[in-house]
Structure formats: C-alpha cells, structure tokens
Design an enzyme around this catalytic site. Structure first.
Site, PDB file in Angstrom:
ATOM      1  N   LYS A  70      -2.396 -22.653  12.273  1.00 65.91           N
ATOM      2  CA  LYS A  70      -1.081 -22.167  12.020  1.00 65.91           C
ATOM      3  C   LYS A  70      -1.194 -20.910  11.059  1.00 65.91           C
ATOM      4  O   LYS A  70      -2.034 -20.765  10.497  1.00 65.91           O
ATOM      5  CB  LYS A  70      -0.002 -23.049  11.403  1.00 65.91           C
ATOM      6  CG  LYS A  70      -0.509 -23.362   9.850  1.00 65.91           C
ATOM      7  CD  LYS A  70       0.054 -22.630   8.753  1.00 65.91           C
ATOM      8  CE  LYS A  70      -0.519 -23.018   7.361  1.00 65.91           C
ATOM      9  NZ  LYS A  70      -0.501 -22.089   6.338  1.00 65.91           N
ATOM     10  N   ASP A 104       1.437 -29.371   4.164  1.00 65.37           N
ATOM     11  CA  ASP A 104       1.435 -28.675   5.436  1.00 65.37           C
ATOM     12  C   ASP A 104       0.951 -29.347   6.469  1.00 65.37           C
ATOM     13  O   ASP A 104       0.489 -28.825   7.466  1.00 65.37           O
ATOM     14  CB  ASP A 104       1.117 -27.063   5.334  1.00 65.37           C
ATOM     15  CG  ASP A 104      -0.489 -27.212   4.948  1.00 65.37           C
ATOM     16  OD1 ASP A 104      -1.130 -28.442   4.605  1.00 65.37           O
ATOM     17  OD2 ASP A 104      -1.138 -25.948   4.861  1.00 65.37           O
TER      18      ASP A 104
HETATM   19  O1  C5P Z   1       0.579 -30.693  -0.440  1.00 65.22           O
HETATM   20  P1  C5P Z   1      -1.018 -30.207  -0.940  1.00 65.22           P
HETATM   21  O2  C5P Z   1      -2.046 -31.213  -1.363  1.00 65.22           O
HETATM   22  O3  C5P Z   1      -1.599 -29.171   0.285  1.00 65.22           O
HETATM   23  O4  C5P Z   1      -0.925 -29.315  -1.953  1.00 65.22           O
HETATM   24  C1  C5P Z   1      -1.894 -28.901  -2.782  1.00 65.22           C
HETATM   25  C2  C5P Z   1      -1.402 -28.271  -4.004  1.00 65.22           C
HETATM   26  O5  C5P Z   1      -0.750 -26.963  -3.709  1.00 65.22           O
HETATM   27  C3  C5P Z   1      -0.578 -29.117  -5.092  1.00 65.22           C
HETATM   28  O6  C5P Z   1      -1.449 -30.183  -5.541  1.00 65.22           O
HETATM   29  C4  C5P Z   1       0.170 -28.278  -5.773  1.00 65.22           C
HETATM   30  O7  C5P Z   1      -0.813 -27.808  -6.771  1.00 65.22           O
HETATM   31  C5  C5P Z   1       0.254 -27.044  -4.874  1.00 65.22           C
HETATM   32  N1  C5P Z   1       1.554 -26.853  -4.226  1.00 65.22           N
HETATM   33  C6  C5P Z   1       2.741 -26.677  -4.898  1.00 65.22           C
HETATM   34  N2  C5P Z   1       3.919 -26.512  -4.299  1.00 65.22           N
HETATM   35  C7  C5P Z   1       3.859 -26.761  -2.633  1.00 65.22           C
HETATM   36  C8  C5P Z   1       2.725 -27.057  -1.909  1.00 65.22           C
HETATM   37  C9  C5P Z   1       1.587 -27.209  -2.641  1.00 65.22           C
HETATM   38  O8  C5P Z   1       2.709 -26.440  -5.894  1.00 65.22           O
HETATM   39  N3  C5P Z   1       5.124 -26.643  -2.075  1.00 65.22           N
END
Ligand code: C5P
Length: 357
Positions: free
Chosen positions: A27, A163
C-alpha cells in the site's frame, strides 16, 4: 455445528500437498495526518491507504497439529525477516488457529519477499492478511472449520497491527482511529506508480516519537492536533463527494473520478505529516521526492510523497511516459525503484490467488 464437528479430522494424505500461493500487495498513503497521543499510547490518525500492484508472494499449507513440531512454521527468502512471534504472519495465524474448533490444525507459510522490510509499504501487514486468506481458503476447501465472518477477520487484523485491516478491503481505503478503523472509498483510476526504495530503514515507533517531540517544541495542544485530523477528513469527504453532487454545488475540478486525486492535491491538504520528521533525519528522501515530483520536467507527477513513515517514496503519473521519465531520474540518482500501478478493489481481489494445487 454438530455436522461440522463430524468433518473435523484432516483427510488422510491432505498434509503438505495443497499449498495455496497468494499475492500480498503493498500500500501507499495518500495523505497522512497525525493527531494526539491517545490514552492507549497510539496516535489518532487519518489517512487514505491505496493498494498497488507491487507484491510479495505468500504460500500457505495446513496440516495436522503434532507435538513434535511447532504449529506455525515460517520460512522466508530474506534473512532480515523474523520468523517468530515478531512476525505479523505468526501473530495472525496464531490468533486464527487459536479459535475454537481449530485446535487440531497447524500451518506452514513461506514468504517470497520482494518488497522492502520497514519500507512504509505495509508489506509485513499485507503478508499477515495473505496468510490469513490462504489459511481460510484451505480450511474452507477441506471443510475443516466454519469460515470466519468479515467482522471476525477485521478484529483479528486490528489485533495484529494498525495497518493490517486495510488489506482486508483493498483499493482506496479511509483509515481512522489508530489506522485500524477502515472504510472503503470509491476507487481511483489505475495511475502508474514509481516507488523509490532507498537503502534506509525507518522505524515507525521512532518516527512517531520524533513527531511528538517536534509538536511539543512547537507548543501545539492536543486540540491543534485534533483539528489537523478534522481538516484532512473534511477535505477527503468533500473530494469523494464532488463527482456525485450532480452540479448542485459549483466545484473547482471537473468532478470526475479521474480528477479526484488532482483536485485533492490542489487543496494542498494531501500531506504526509511524517515527512516533517523523516526528511529532517534523512534529507536524501526529500531529494528523491523532488525528483519523483518532477515539477520542472515535462512529465510532473500527479502526486509524490513519502509512504507511511518511509523510507519508500512514490510518485503517481497520468501516463507511462511520466512514469518512465521518473524512473530515469531515479536511475540518475542511483536509487532502486519499483514500477507499479494503483490497484482498485476488484483487481486487488481478482489477482490475489496465484496458484492453488
Ligand atoms: O499498530 P502497529 O503495531 O503497527 O504499531 C507499531 C507502533 O507504532 C506502535 O507500537 C506505536 O508505537 C506506533 N503507532 C502509533 N500510533 C499509531 C500506529 C502506530 O503510535 N496510530
């Protein structure tokens, strides 16, 4: 349920003989506004995700769970990819195989990695959805357990990462919440994409932390940050609505799906906030964006931006000539590039299964 229980045993000879191979598409983000930190530590955000034709390949086999081997086995042609619970595929499959009625099943997955790791292209998240789709397809074909509902799939995906759920929709997708609340949008035309893949890995959590520091130093309040999300959401809603207003409101663009992206770009709202922090740390990425944008060339991009937190940077072009010229400009900079196309929802799903034995 009773009828289904009777079929729960894996048919003899089924093991390891019925792999399914799926495309796991990347994406890009068409605008990404970062809002305030929420009580759970994540950031509120608003973005449009758009799937593209560039992909990894994910092969899934299911088998009987035994005591002598792990019940999720992962292999990958790229040694940088973790093969344990840090991998989104393992997390997704352990959730899916932990559901009642699936205790007897194990899975083996191979990822043929073509997309960059930590590239901002959602490759790991897409791998997780492809693995789930492969698993569910095999389970359904053998009548081994009831199918998950769409709502269940979205819930599992959101547990794996912010995502991940977008890949259960494909096409143009509005992402809200922490990015996991997804809404399908009307598809954009199949523009040509050039995706630059610099040799730089950007950590998403670190990019969010840098963003927070930058906001704090500017003295911005959570309300200022919420306003940024609202502005992007309003601009997106207005742009996607325009083609359907039957001329009731006078509007600036031609109002056709083909010009939707250009009219959004003209509003100046379609920015990726991560560029403010990531370009400061990696100035070469901004040079790449300028090269892709090609403002002073005969073939400027419709839109060029960092994807997610990077390091991939992409340009979208109205025709092949524009994409060819951008590819040549990147070549001169010595940057590796992928050629791709925007992938609408029907194309995303119809091209997903590559091979099924
Ligand atoms: O959700 P995901 O595991 O992809 O997110 C990885 C990291 O990115 C989270 O632990 C957080 O530190 C950060 N994050 C965030 N806000 C979001 C998505 C991700 O702070 N909306």
């Amino acid at each position: 349920m009773a009828g289904y229980r009777a079929q729960r045993r894996l048919p003899g000879g089924y093991t390891e003989r019925m792999p399914v191979t799926l495309r796991s598409h990347a994406k890009i983000n068409l605008g990404l506004a970062i809002g305030p930190v929420r009580p759970d530590g994540f950031h509120a955000l608003a973005t449009v995700y758009q799937t593209v034709s560039a992909h990894d390949l994910v092969t899934v086999e299911i088998m009987r769970r035994g005591n002598s081997r792990p019940w999720i086995e992962l292999t990958c042609n790229d040694p940088r990819v973790p093969r344990d619970s840090r991998n989104t595929v393992c997390r997704m499959l352990s959730l899916a195989l932990d559901l009642p009625g699936r205790e007897h099943l194990a899975a083996r997955v191979h990822i043929d990695k073509r997309l960059p790791v930590q590239g901002g292209l959602g490759a790991g998240s897409a791998n997780a959805v492809a693995a789930l789709a492969g698993l569910e397809r095999r389970i359904a074909a053998a009548g081994l357990a009831p199918a998950l509902t769409g709502e269940q799939r979205l819930r599992l995906a959101a547990e794996v990462g912010s995502d991940v759920p977008l890949f259960l929709l494909g096409g143009a997708v509005l992402g809200l919440g922490r990015g996991e609340n997804v809404v399908p949008l009307q598809d954009l035309p199949a523009l040509s994409a050039v995706i630059a893949l610099p040799d730089t890995g950007v950590s998403t959590p670190a990019a969010f932390r840098d963003w927070d520091r930058a906001q704090a130093s500017l003295g911005l309040t959570p309300q200022d940050e919420t306003d940024r999300l609202s502005r992007l959401s309003r601009a997106l809603a207005a742009a996607w609505c325009e083609p359907h207003t039957s001329g009731i409101f006078a509007h600036r663009g031609e109002g056709r799906a083909g010009t939707l992206l250009s009219s959004l770009v003209q509003t100046g709202i379609l920015l990726n906030d991560f560029e403010q922090v990531v370009f400061r740390q990696h100035p070469f990425l901004e040079t790449i964006k300028r090269s892709l944008a090609g403002q002073s060339s005969g073939h400027p991009a419709v839109y060029a931006a960092l994807s997610g937190s990077g390091s991939a940077v992409f340009g979208l072009y109205a025709d092949q000539d524009g994409a060819d010229a951008a590819g040549q400009r990147l070549n001169t900079l010595g940057v590796r590039a992928l050629r791709a196309q925007i992938l609408d929802r029907p194309a995303y799903w119809s091209g997903m299964v590559v091979r099924e034995d």
